[in-house]
Design a protein around this motif. Structure first.
Motif, PDB file in Angstrom:
ATOM      1  N   VAL A   8       0.855  -1.188   0.000  1.00  0.00           N
ATOM      2  CA  VAL A   8       0.000   0.000   0.000  1.00  0.00           C
ATOM      3  C   VAL A   8       0.890   1.238   0.000  1.00  0.00           C
ATOM      4  N   GLY A  10       1.216   5.056   0.476  1.00  0.00           N
ATOM      5  CA  GLY A  10       0.445   6.099   1.138  1.00  0.00           C
ATOM      6  C   GLY A  10       1.279   6.884   2.118  1.00  0.00           C
ATOM      7  N   LYS A  14      -1.330   7.760   8.599  1.00  0.00           N
ATOM      8  CA  LYS A  14      -2.608   8.353   8.235  1.00  0.00           C
ATOM      9  C   LYS A  14      -3.702   7.279   8.255  1.00  0.00           C
ATOM     10  N   SER A  16      -6.493   6.564   6.565  1.00  0.00           N
ATOM     11  CA  SER A  16      -6.930   5.844   5.368  1.00  0.00           C
ATOM     12  C   SER A  16      -5.853   4.889   4.859  1.00  0.00           C
ATOM     13  N   THR A  17      -4.589   5.311   4.927  1.00  0.00           N
ATOM     14  CA  THR A  17      -3.494   4.430   4.511  1.00  0.00           C
ATOM     15  C   THR A  17      -3.431   3.196   5.394  1.00  0.00           C
ATOM     16  N   GLU A  18      -3.476   3.392   6.700  1.00  0.00           N
ATOM     17  CA  GLU A  18      -3.367   2.275   7.634  1.00  0.00           C
ATOM     18  C   GLU A  18      -4.596   1.365   7.547  1.00  0.00           C
ATOM     19  N   VAL A  33       3.300  -0.861   4.229  1.00  0.00           N
ATOM     20  CA  VAL A  33       2.967   0.526   3.908  1.00  0.00           C
ATOM     21  C   VAL A  33       4.215   1.181   3.331  1.00  0.00           C
ATOM     22  N   ASP A  35       6.232   4.402   1.883  1.00  0.00           N
ATOM     23  CA  ASP A  35       6.395   5.855   1.813  1.00  0.00           C
ATOM     24  C   ASP A  35       7.282   6.155   0.607  1.00  0.00           C
ATOM     25  N   LYS A  64      -2.813   4.605  -2.393  1.00  0.00           N
ATOM     26  CA  LYS A  64      -3.813   5.360  -1.625  1.00  0.00           C
ATOM     27  C   LYS A  64      -3.496   6.850  -1.658  1.00  0.00           C
ATOM     28  N   LYS A  65      -2.226   7.179  -1.581  1.00  0.00           N
ATOM     29  CA  LYS A  65      -1.792   8.574  -1.628  1.00  0.00           C
ATOM     30  C   LYS A  65      -0.356   8.592  -2.112  1.00  0.00           C
ATOM     31  N   GLU A  68       1.850  13.735   0.521  1.00  0.00           N
ATOM     32  CA  GLU A  68       1.026  14.481   1.477  1.00  0.00           C
ATOM     33  C   GLU A  68       0.433  15.725   0.824  1.00  0.00           C
TER      34      GLU A  68
END
Length: 293
Positions: A8, A10, A14, A16-18, A33, A35, A64-65, A68
Motif C-alpha cells: 500500500v 500512502g 494516516k 486511510s493508509t493504515e 505501507v 512511503d 492510496k496517496k 502528502e
C-alpha cells in the motif's frame, strides 16, 4: 486467506493508509505501507527498493496517496512506479491514470473535452486578463494547479483590492486557474466509483463561516441519494480516467449540476461517515479479484 503480496503506497500513520493496509493484511497475511519518499529507483539494476523490499517483486500495489501535498514532485513519484508496472506488478490505480489528475488543469481539460459541465474557468499567466476574469465573474475562486482539500485557494472579489490580491496569488502561482464562484447552498457532493461502477454518494455540508465545504475547514459528511441522471453525470466524468477507486466532486446549482473535479485517490472517510461503507475492504476485494492466483 491468499498468499498474494500487495503493498500500500500512502502516508504512514494516516488513517486511510493504515486502514487499507489492515484490510490487505486481513486477507493476505502480508502488510507493507510504502512511503514514496524512501523509495529508491535504480535503473542500472532494474530495481525499485523500499526498506530492503524490491517493489517489482510484489504481486500488486495499491496507491492510496502518492504524497502528502500535491506538487510536480508527485508526478516524479508516479513515473518511478512505472518500472514496477513494466515488470508485471498490477498497480491500482495505474500511474498513467493518476498522472492525469494530479495537475488540476489536466483534469479540467479532460473533463471539458468529454463534455462534462464545469464552472466557467479562465487560465492565464497575464495579470490583466486575470483582472478581467474577476470583473466578469464578480467573485472568483483562484486555485493552485497542485492542491487538495481547498488548500491554497482564495476568493477574490471585484473591487479596489482585486489587483493586489491577484498579484499576491500570482507570486506563488504564475499560471492562474480562475473559476467563477457559484452558490452551492452550503453543500457539495462526493460521488464514489469502484472499478468504474457507481458505489455511493455523500454530501459535504459546510461547517459555517467558510466559503467552501471541505472537512479541512469544518464541513461534515452526511448521506445523499442522487437520482439516475446525476449518477449518469458522475459516471461520465470519471470514465475518461480509468481509475480503480475515485470520487467525483459535484455541486448542485440553480443552472443544474456541475463537476468540479475527479479525485486521483478518492476519500475513505466520506464513504464511511456519509455512506456507512468500508471503502478499504471494498477496494481490497476489488484488487484481489484482479490479481492472478
Amino acid at each position: 486467506m491468499t498468499e498474494k503480496r500487495i503493498g500500500v503506497i500512502g502516508i504512514p500513520g494516516k488513517w486511510s493508509t493504515e486502514a487499507l493496509a489492515d484490510a490487505v493484511a486481513a486477507r493476505t497475511g502480508f502488510r507493507l505501507v510504502i512511503d514514496m519518499a524512501q523509495v529508491v529507483l535504480d535503473l542500472g539494476t532494474g530495481k525499485l527498493m523500499f526498506q530492503g523490499q524490491d517493489l517489482c517483486q510484489l504481486d500488486g500495489l495499491i496507491v492510496k496517496k502518492i504524497a502528502e501535498v500535491y506538487s510536480p514532485h508527485a508526478l516524479d513519484r508516479l513515473e518511478m512506479l512505472r518500472l514496477a508496472e513494466a515488470r508485471g506488478v498490477r498497480i491500482f490505480s495505474r500511474p498513467e491514470a493518476i498522472l492525469r489528475l494530479i495537475d488540476r488543469l489536466a483534469c479540467t481539460m479532460s473533463l471539458t473535452l468529454a463534455g462534462v459541465p464545469m464552472p466557467d474557468t479562465v487560465v492565464t499567466e497575464d495579470a490583466g486578463k486575470a483582472r478581467e476574469a474577476v470583473r466578469t465573474f464578480g467573485t472568483a475562486v483562484f486555485k493552485p494547479l497542485y492542491s487538495t482539500k481547498a488548500r491554497g485557494m482564495c476568493l477574490i472579489k471585484d473591487g479596489p483590492g482585486a489587483k493586489a490580491n491577484i498579484a499576491d496569488f500570482a507570486a506563488d502561482n504564475p499560471v492562474m486557474y480562475i473559476q467563477k464562484k457559484l452558490d452551492l447552498s452550503g453543500q457539495d457532493l462526493g460521488m464514489v466509483f469502484l472499478g468504474g461502477e457507481y458505489l455511493c454518494t455523500y454530501a459535504r455540508v459546510s461547517g459555517g463561516g467558510t466559503w467552501n465545504t471541505t472537512i479541512h475547514d469544518g464541513g461534515v459528511y452526511v448521506p445523499f441519494s442522487p437520482d439516475p441522471a446525476l449518477i449518469a453525470l458522475g459516471h461520465k466524468a470519471q470514465a475518461p480516467f480509468g481509475l480503480d477507486f475515485t470520487t467525483v466532486d459535484i455541486a448542485l446549482t440553480g443552472d443544474g449540476p456541475i463537476v468540479f473535479e475527479v479525485s486521483a485517490f478518492g476519500g475513505f472517510r466520506g464513504v464511511r461517515d456519509g455512506c456507512g461503507m468500508d471503502a478499504a475492504a471494498l477496494l481490497t476485494d476489488h484488487v484481489l479479484a484482479r490479481i492472478p492466483a
